[in-house]
Design a protein around this motif. Structure first.
Motif, PDB file in Angstrom:
ATOM      1  N   UNK A   3      -1.568 -10.902  33.850  1.00  0.00           N
ATOM      2  CA  UNK A   3       0.145 -11.668  33.781  1.00  0.00           C
ATOM      3  C   UNK A   3      -0.684 -11.705  31.842  1.00  0.00           C
ATOM      4  N   UNK A   4      -1.621 -12.195  31.918  1.00  0.00           N
ATOM      5  CA  UNK A   4      -1.624 -11.983  29.760  1.00  0.00           C
ATOM      6  C   UNK A   4      -1.236 -10.481  29.311  1.00  0.00           C
ATOM      7  N   UNK A   5      -1.857  -9.873  29.651  1.00  0.00           N
ATOM      8  CA  UNK A   5      -2.058  -8.670  28.837  1.00  0.00           C
ATOM      9  C   UNK A   5       0.117  -8.039  29.050  1.00  0.00           C
ATOM     10  N   UNK A   6       0.324  -8.324  30.243  1.00  0.00           N
ATOM     11  CA  UNK A   6       2.034  -8.052  31.131  1.00  0.00           C
ATOM     12  C   UNK A   6       3.102  -9.216  29.930  1.00  0.00           C
ATOM     13  N   UNK A   7       2.574 -10.777  29.377  1.00  0.00           N
ATOM     14  CA  UNK A   7       3.003 -11.309  27.898  1.00  0.00           C
ATOM     15  C   UNK A   7       3.336 -10.773  26.850  1.00  0.00           C
ATOM     16  N   UNK A   8       1.883 -10.455  26.512  1.00  0.00           N
ATOM     17  CA  UNK A   8       1.473  -9.813  25.022  1.00  0.00           C
ATOM     18  C   UNK A   8       2.565  -7.862  24.833  1.00  0.00           C
ATOM     19  N   UNK A   9       2.048  -7.332  26.024  1.00  0.00           N
ATOM     20  CA  UNK A   9       3.374  -6.074  26.121  1.00  0.00           C
ATOM     21  C   UNK A   9       5.058  -6.734  26.375  1.00  0.00           C
ATOM     22  N   UNK A  10       5.110  -7.699  26.787  1.00  0.00           N
ATOM     23  CA  UNK A  10       6.182  -7.836  25.952  1.00  0.00           C
ATOM     24  C   UNK A  10       6.591  -8.844  25.213  1.00  0.00           C
ATOM     25  N   UNK A  11       6.234  -9.298  24.953  1.00  0.00           N
ATOM     26  CA  UNK A  11       6.380 -10.525  23.643  1.00  0.00           C
ATOM     27  C   UNK A  11       5.602 -10.671  22.647  1.00  0.00           C
ATOM     28  N   UNK A  34      -1.942 -18.035  35.140  1.00  0.00           N
ATOM     29  CA  UNK A  34      -3.190 -18.316  34.926  1.00  0.00           C
ATOM     30  C   UNK A  34      -3.385 -19.346  35.036  1.00  0.00           C
ATOM     31  N   UNK A  35      -2.379 -20.278  34.816  1.00  0.00           N
ATOM     32  CA  UNK A  35      -2.880 -21.945  35.194  1.00  0.00           C
ATOM     33  C   UNK A  35      -3.150 -22.086  35.376  1.00  0.00           C
ATOM     34  N   UNK A  80      -7.902 -22.317  30.214  1.00  0.00           N
ATOM     35  CA  UNK A  80      -6.920 -21.444  29.265  1.00  0.00           C
ATOM     36  C   UNK A  80      -6.570 -21.786  27.872  1.00  0.00           C
ATOM     37  N   UNK A  81      -6.176 -20.688  27.071  1.00  0.00           N
ATOM     38  CA  UNK A  81      -5.423 -21.661  25.914  1.00  0.00           C
ATOM     39  C   UNK A  81      -5.578 -20.813  25.074  1.00  0.00           C
ATOM     40  N   UNK A 110      -6.523 -16.854  26.148  1.00  0.00           N
ATOM     41  CA  UNK A 110      -7.902 -16.949  26.589  1.00  0.00           C
ATOM     42  C   UNK A 110      -7.899 -17.448  28.507  1.00  0.00           C
ATOM     43  N   UNK A 111      -8.548 -17.244  29.027  1.00  0.00           N
ATOM     44  CA  UNK A 111      -8.537 -18.246  30.018  1.00  0.00           C
ATOM     45  C   UNK A 111     -10.022 -17.908  30.787  1.00  0.00           C
ATOM     46  N   UNK A 112     -10.926 -18.730  32.014  1.00  0.00           N
ATOM     47  CA  UNK A 112     -12.130 -18.343  32.318  1.00  0.00           C
ATOM     48  C   UNK A 112     -11.442 -18.684  34.099  1.00  0.00           C
ATOM     49  N   UNK A 113     -11.865 -17.493  34.530  1.00  0.00           N
ATOM     50  CA  UNK A 113     -12.203 -17.759  35.487  1.00  0.00           C
ATOM     51  C   UNK A 113     -13.240 -17.770  36.851  1.00  0.00           C
ATOM     52  N   UNK A 114     -13.441 -18.723  37.477  1.00  0.00           N
ATOM     53  CA  UNK A 114     -14.241 -19.372  38.166  1.00  0.00           C
ATOM     54  C   UNK A 114     -14.836 -18.503  39.269  1.00  0.00           C
TER      55      UNK A 114
END
Length: 164
Positions: free
Chosen positions: A78-86, A139-140, A146-147, A158-162
């Motif tokens: 999701x973070x990569x797709x967001x960067x590629x699109x926006x 992501x949330x 995340x932030x 960034x995001x941290x996933x347990x």
């Protein structure tokens, strides 16, 4: 019969396989070699596919599997797709596996060239239904934290996933 990868897919895979040989930044404390992965991605819609392949390999080496691995990969995607699109080009991914007080997690960072400037007339409307508009909600929901950090020349989400 298995499909033969196209020339574009092969080229993208080769570009993505050139991983960073740099040591892990301090925010990625190592828990065993290698517990850090950094790689650049092409600024194209296919970037999320490449990122998922890279992530699953690293997570397997770090002993992260099952639902935890799928959560990490979905957040990264999701973070990569967001960067590629926006965002403006470039896309660089950093992932690190870490332990803190017995808790295990994967920290994901996606750096890009910063937000594209859009005028109100050119902004596409947010669809009521479809496949767009939910990435950061996902992501949330999956990340423990995340932030975003905006700088003059780039942006870092960034995001941290347990990973229990």
């Amino acid at each position: 019969m298995a499909a033969t990868p196209s020339t574009a897919e092969t080229t993208l895979s080769v570009q993505a396989s050139k991983q960073s040989a740099e040591p892990a930044p301090e925010r990625f404390p190592l828990v065993g070699p290698p517990a850090y992965l950094g790689f650049g991605l092409p600024h194209q819609p296919e970037a999320a596919i490449i990122a998922r392949r890279q992530a699953y390999g690293a997570l397997a080496r770090w002993g992260v599997g099952g639902a935890s691995a799928h959560d990490v990969v979905l957040v990264l995607s999701e973070l990569v797709a967001n960067a590629a699109e926006h965002a403006l080009p470039y896309i660089y991914v950093s992932m690190g596996f870490r332990t803190q007080g017995g808790a295990r997690s994967v920290l994901i960072e996606v750096e890009d060239g910063g937000p594209r400037k859009r005028t109100p007339d050119r902004s596409p409307p947010v669809p009521a239904a479809g496949e767009h508009g939910r990435g950061l909600v996902i992501v949330g929901a999956l990340a423990s934290a995340s932030g975003v950090e905006c700088r003059a020349t780039h942006q870092l989400r960034w995001a941290e996933v347990a990973t229990p």
